[in-house]
Design a protein around this motif. Structure first.
Motif, PDB file in Angstrom:
ATOM      1  N   ALA A 526     -23.242 -52.867  74.203  1.00 60.68           N
ATOM      2  CA  ALA A 526     -24.499 -52.622  73.498  1.00 60.68           C
ATOM      3  C   ALA A 526     -25.117 -53.922  73.024  1.00 60.68           C
ATOM      4  O   ALA A 526     -24.423 -54.889  72.686  1.00 60.68           O
ATOM      5  N   GLY A 527     -26.445 -53.893  73.010  1.00 61.43           N
ATOM      6  CA  GLY A 527     -27.199 -54.988  72.423  1.00 61.43           C
ATOM      7  C   GLY A 527     -28.258 -54.425  71.509  1.00 61.43           C
ATOM      8  O   GLY A 527     -28.957 -53.471  71.871  1.00 61.43           O
ATOM      9  N   ILE A 528     -28.380 -54.981  70.294  1.00 63.74           N
ATOM     10  CA  ILE A 528     -29.316 -54.423  69.324  1.00 63.74           C
ATOM     11  C   ILE A 528     -30.283 -55.507  68.861  1.00 63.74           C
ATOM     12  O   ILE A 528     -29.942 -56.690  68.818  1.00 63.74           O
ATOM     13  N   ALA A 529     -31.506 -55.047  68.532  1.00 64.67           N
ATOM     14  CA  ALA A 529     -32.537 -55.965  68.041  1.00 64.67           C
ATOM     15  C   ALA A 529     -33.405 -55.222  67.049  1.00 64.67           C
ATOM     16  O   ALA A 529     -33.735 -54.046  67.250  1.00 64.67           O
ATOM     17  N   ALA A 530     -33.791 -55.937  65.980  1.00 65.32           N
ATOM     18  CA  ALA A 530     -34.672 -55.364  64.966  1.00 65.32           C
ATOM     19  C   ALA A 530     -36.075 -55.914  65.164  1.00 65.32           C
ATOM     20  O   ALA A 530     -36.269 -57.093  65.488  1.00 65.32           O
ATOM     21  N   LEU A 531     -37.082 -55.069  64.982  1.00 60.88           N
ATOM     22  CA  LEU A 531     -38.474 -55.456  65.193  1.00 60.88           C
ATOM     23  C   LEU A 531     -38.888 -56.546  64.197  1.00 60.88           C
ATOM     24  O   LEU A 531     -38.746 -56.376  62.979  1.00 60.88           O
ATOM     25  N   ASN A 532     -39.430 -57.658  64.735  1.00 57.48           N
ATOM     26  CA  ASN A 532     -39.982 -58.708  63.879  1.00 57.48           C
ATOM     27  C   ASN A 532     -41.424 -58.374  63.507  1.00 57.48           C
ATOM     28  O   ASN A 532     -42.077 -57.523  64.131  1.00 57.48           O
ATOM     29  N   ALA A 533     -41.934 -59.043  62.543  1.00 54.55           N
ATOM     30  CA  ALA A 533     -43.314 -58.818  62.114  1.00 54.55           C
ATOM     31  C   ALA A 533     -44.263 -59.111  63.272  1.00 54.55           C
ATOM     32  O   ALA A 533     -44.198 -60.194  63.887  1.00 54.55           O
ATOM     33  N   ASN A 534     -45.131 -58.146  63.587  1.00 53.65           N
ATOM     34  CA  ASN A 534     -46.147 -58.268  64.627  1.00 53.65           C
ATOM     35  C   ASN A 534     -45.565 -58.515  66.012  1.00 53.65           C
ATOM     36  O   ASN A 534     -46.253 -59.003  66.913  1.00 53.65           O
ATOM     37  N   GLU A 535     -44.273 -58.185  66.200  1.00 55.97           N
ATOM     38  CA  GLU A 535     -43.650 -58.379  67.512  1.00 55.97           C
ATOM     39  C   GLU A 535     -44.062 -57.242  68.426  1.00 55.97           C
ATOM     40  O   GLU A 535     -44.168 -56.078  68.023  1.00 55.97           O
ATOM     41  N   SER A 536     -44.267 -57.553  69.710  1.00 53.80           N
ATOM     42  CA  SER A 536     -44.621 -56.521  70.684  1.00 53.80           C
ATOM     43  C   SER A 536     -43.371 -55.759  71.100  1.00 53.80           C
ATOM     44  O   SER A 536     -42.239 -56.217  70.934  1.00 53.80           O
ATOM     45  N   ILE A 537     -43.618 -54.604  71.685  1.00 54.09           N
ATOM     46  CA  ILE A 537     -42.505 -53.767  72.170  1.00 54.09           C
ATOM     47  C   ILE A 537     -41.792 -54.472  73.311  1.00 54.09           C
ATOM     48  O   ILE A 537     -40.554 -54.430  73.424  1.00 54.09           O
ATOM     49  N   THR A 538     -42.563 -55.151  74.149  1.00 57.82           N
ATOM     50  CA  THR A 538     -41.956 -55.855  75.284  1.00 57.82           C
ATOM     51  C   THR A 538     -40.987 -56.919  74.799  1.00 57.82           C
ATOM     52  O   THR A 538     -39.856 -57.054  75.310  1.00 57.82           O
ATOM     53  N   ASP A 539     -41.406 -57.690  73.815  1.00 52.05           N
ATOM     54  CA  ASP A 539     -40.524 -58.736  73.286  1.00 52.05           C
ATOM     55  C   ASP A 539     -39.299 -58.137  72.606  1.00 52.05           C
ATOM     56  O   ASP A 539     -38.192 -58.688  72.717  1.00 52.05           O
ATOM     57  N   LEU A 540     -39.501 -57.021  71.897  1.00 56.36           N
ATOM     58  CA  LEU A 540     -38.358 -56.358  71.255  1.00 56.36           C
ATOM     59  C   LEU A 540     -37.342 -55.927  72.300  1.00 56.36           C
ATOM     60  O   LEU A 540     -36.128 -56.139  72.138  1.00 56.36           O
ATOM     61  N   PHE A 541     -37.812 -55.372  73.416  1.00 59.92           N
ATOM     62  CA  PHE A 541     -36.919 -54.940  74.481  1.00 59.92           C
ATOM     63  C   PHE A 541     -36.220 -56.122  75.130  1.00 59.92           C
ATOM     64  O   PHE A 541     -35.027 -56.055  75.467  1.00 59.92           O
ATOM     65  N   LYS A 542     -36.971 -57.196  75.306  1.00 59.00           N
ATOM     66  CA  LYS A 542     -36.348 -58.372  75.936  1.00 59.00           C
ATOM     67  C   LYS A 542     -35.199 -58.887  75.091  1.00 59.00           C
ATOM     68  O   LYS A 542     -34.138 -59.245  75.606  1.00 59.00           O
ATOM     69  N   ARG A 543     -35.416 -58.945  73.765  1.00 59.25           N
ATOM     70  CA  ARG A 543     -34.339 -59.459  72.911  1.00 59.25           C
ATOM     71  C   ARG A 543     -33.133 -58.518  72.914  1.00 59.25           C
ATOM     72  O   ARG A 543     -31.980 -58.955  72.937  1.00 59.25           O
ATOM     73  N   ALA A 544     -33.356 -57.227  72.918  1.00 60.91           N
ATOM     74  CA  ALA A 544     -32.245 -56.278  72.961  1.00 60.91           C
ATOM     75  C   ALA A 544     -31.516 -56.369  74.291  1.00 60.91           C
ATOM     76  O   ALA A 544     -30.279 -56.289  74.358  1.00 60.91           O
ATOM     77  N   ASP A 545     -32.307 -56.561  75.396  1.00 63.24           N
ATOM     78  CA  ASP A 545     -31.687 -56.651  76.715  1.00 63.24           C
ATOM     79  C   ASP A 545     -30.853 -57.918  76.833  1.00 63.24           C
ATOM     80  O   ASP A 545     -29.781 -57.934  77.444  1.00 63.24           O
ATOM     81  N   LYS A 546     -31.358 -59.037  76.251  1.00 65.30           N
ATOM     82  CA  LYS A 546     -30.575 -60.279  76.243  1.00 65.30           C
ATOM     83  C   LYS A 546     -29.271 -60.095  75.472  1.00 65.30           C
ATOM     84  O   LYS A 546     -28.218 -60.593  75.882  1.00 65.30           O
ATOM     85  N   ALA A 547     -29.338 -59.352  74.364  1.00 67.08           N
ATOM     86  CA  ALA A 547     -28.120 -59.108  73.583  1.00 67.08           C
ATOM     87  C   ALA A 547     -27.139 -58.271  74.376  1.00 67.08           C
ATOM     88  O   ALA A 547     -25.917 -58.497  74.329  1.00 67.08           O
ATOM     89  N   LEU A 548     -27.657 -57.289  75.131  1.00 69.20           N
ATOM     90  CA  LEU A 548     -26.771 -56.460  75.968  1.00 69.20           C
ATOM     91  C   LEU A 548     -26.127 -57.320  77.044  1.00 69.20           C
ATOM     92  O   LEU A 548     -24.918 -57.196  77.328  1.00 69.20           O
TER      93      LEU A 548
END
Length: 570
Positions: A526-548
């Protein structure tokens, strides 16, 4: 009446077979009644009774010798003092027309001249108990007593009939079965009293003596059956409870006794059904006391009714079977007991109706209050979410939102929901966390046991995700192959990390039976990421995918928390 004496002739004595006073042995002994009514319990013996009369007046007089007990099988009267002795053979084993007077009791006309004397001899044989209350009365006394009793009996039987008809009408109007059973009970009770009083023999079947005798035990058995049916429907003891089992068993016993009444002799059935009646009343008292202790308030008046009835029945039965004298007095007391019982039972039914009505009003009031409260609460909620629901409903009409294999939300649903959650998180400043989860070495599972068994593992993983994403707004998603996601609004990284660690632990420790009968398990990363201020959904997914990807490269079966910026881990 100056002298009454009697002789008991048992079956082995000559007096038993004698059919007239002239056939009696000269040395037969007589016993004095000593001024008391003659009362004999049930026996096979024949009873001879002599009544010596003398007119001390200087004028000719006319009287009736009255035998005030209607339930005697065979009664024969002989009068001496005539050139030809007068004879009257009657009883309830004979047609009613054999009586000298159309009257429920036995009346023998007696005429005595001035200073005249007469001996009247009676031969009595009956299959039941013998009550022989004899009295010498004038015609005026007979008429006066008859008028008084006609009024009393008319009021008694009339009241029973009116109440029975009233309960029948209540049954047809309300369809409440205990009203029908109440009418049935009062009707059978009235028939029994009518038969015991000699009225049924006089008015219903004067030319059918056998039917007149059978009617008494039959009506008594029907009365017991009616008591039980009414009690079971009125007391509402509940199915398969011990009171219900007792009443049901007694209903079958009463039905059996009713059938036996047409088969067994009168002496057996009258005793048998009397014992049944007393037993039924006693059992109904115990059951009603038990229901009263359970809080069923109408049972209070029901208990009082059966106590009144039991006292009257016991005394009436003792008199009818010859254990106590004065049958006339006990008949009047029985009518009083029956009247008291009927009044108390009807009052109990009124109380039961009142109790049910109060319960109905209470349920209605409570339901109205609960409904108003719920309507107010739901209206408030709907006002806040109506716009969002309308939008979601339009989308649901077009898209399929669930994955058919696992029952989780699908990629489309996630793509629709995630922007809404992001906007809400930014607006409220609340955390929003996403976790991407992927099965480790899943290709090995499919290659070894086939895709069908792989689907079993996917369903197992889905169940674990549902188990740990239980809040209403949490979303578990299967968005492709063995890839899953969790959307956790209002959850920070610490909380999400804890959820994911529990998921990994659950999946690792869950074994699945393979097609060859062995057991195997699987792990996930598993990889988890928390939404940053004004972060896009695409960037949120990218960070979670990198963590995975980091969890996979670190040996799998672990959780990696994404950094706050997108890192190039290639």
């Amino acid at each position: 009446m100056t002298y009454v004496c009697y002789h008991t002739a048992s079956p082995e004595t000559p007096a038993y077979t004698a059919q007239s006073p002239t056939q009696l042995p000269n040395d037969m002994s007589w016993s004095s009644a000593q001024g008391h009514d003659l009362v004999f319990t049930q026996t096979d013996s024949v009873y001879w009774i002599q009544v010596n009369l003398k007119n001390t007046s200087e004028e000719t007089g006319f009287w009736y010798l009255k035998l005030s007990y209607p339930l005697l099988d065979n009664v024969t009267f002989w009068q001496s003092g005539h050139a030809t002795p007068a004879t009257m053979a009657t009883g309830d084993r004979h047609a009613f027309g054999t009586r000298a007077v159309d009257y429920r009791y036995f009346l023998l006309p007696v005429t005595l001249g001035a200073d005249g004397a007469r001996t009247i001899t009676l031969r009595i044989q009956s299959s039941g108990a013998l009550n022989v209350p004899l009295s010498l009365v004038t015609p005026d006394e007979v008429i006066g007593e008859s008028n008084k009793l006609t009024m009393t009996h008319g009021m008694f039987y009339g009241a029973l009939l009116i109440l029975a008809v009233f309960n029948i009408l209540l049954f047809f109007s309300s369809r409440t079965v205990y009203y029908f059973h109440s009418a049935f009970f009062m009707t059978t009770l009235g028939l029994f009293m009518f038969a015991m009083g000699g009225f049924a023999n006089q008015y219903f079947w004067p030319d059918t003596p056998d039917l007149a005798n059978t009617s008494i035990p039959v009506s008594l058995a029907l009365c017991s059956l009616a008591m039980l049916l009414f009690s079971r429907s009125f007391l509402e003891a509940g199915k398969k409870t011990w009171p219900d089992r007792i009443m049901t068993s007694l209903i079958w016993v009463s039905s059996g006794f009713l059938v036996l009444t047409f088969i067994l002799p009168y002496t057996t059935t009258i005793a048998m059904n009397t014992i049944l009646g007393v037993a039924v009343i006693s059992c109904m008292m115990l059951v009603s006391i038990a229901r009263l202790r359970q809080g069923y308030q109408p049972a209070l008046w029901y208990v009082s009714a059966w106590i009144t009835m039991l006292v009257g029945v016991v005394i009436y039965a003792l008199a009818a079977f010859g254990f106590i004298p004065n049958f006339l007095a006990t008949e009047a007391m029985m009518q009083t007991a029956v009247g008291g019982q009927v009044v108390l039972l009807n009052y109990a039914m009124v109380q039961r109706w009142r109790l049910l009505n109060e319960k109905l009003l209470a349920v209605e009031s409570r339901a109205r209050s609960e409904m108003e409260s719920r309507v107010h609460e739901r209206t408030s909620q709907l006002r806040n979410t109506m716009r969002e629901l309308e939008k979601a409903n339009r989308q649901l009409a077009v898209l399929s939102l669930n994955d058919s294999l696992t029952g989780l939300s699908n990629r489309r649903h996630m793509d629709t929901r995630l922007p809404e959650l992001r906007a809400e998180s930014i607006r409220k400043g609340a955390p929003l966390t996403i976790a991407l989860i992927d099965a480790d070495h899943f290709k090995r599972i499919n290659d070894t046991w086939g895709h069908g068994f792989g689907d079993v593992f996917l369903q197992m993983i889905a169940e674990v995700l549902k188990k740990h994403a239980q809040r209403p707004r949490d979303m578990a998603v299967r968005f492709g192959g063995e890839e899953f996601a969790l959307l956790l609004p209002d959850t920070d990284l610490t909380g999400t990390l804890s959820v994911c660690e529990n998921i990994l632990d659950d999946i690792q420790n869950t074994e699945v039976e393979t097609p060859d009968g062995n057991f195997t398990s699987i792990t996930v990363s598993a990889g988890i990421a928390a939404l940053n201020a004004n972060e896009s959904i695409t960037d949120l997914f990218k960070r979670a995918d990198k963590a995975l990807y980091k969890s996979k490269s670190d040996g799998r079966n672990c959780v990696t928390v994404a950094s706050s910026t997108i890192l190039n881990l290639a």
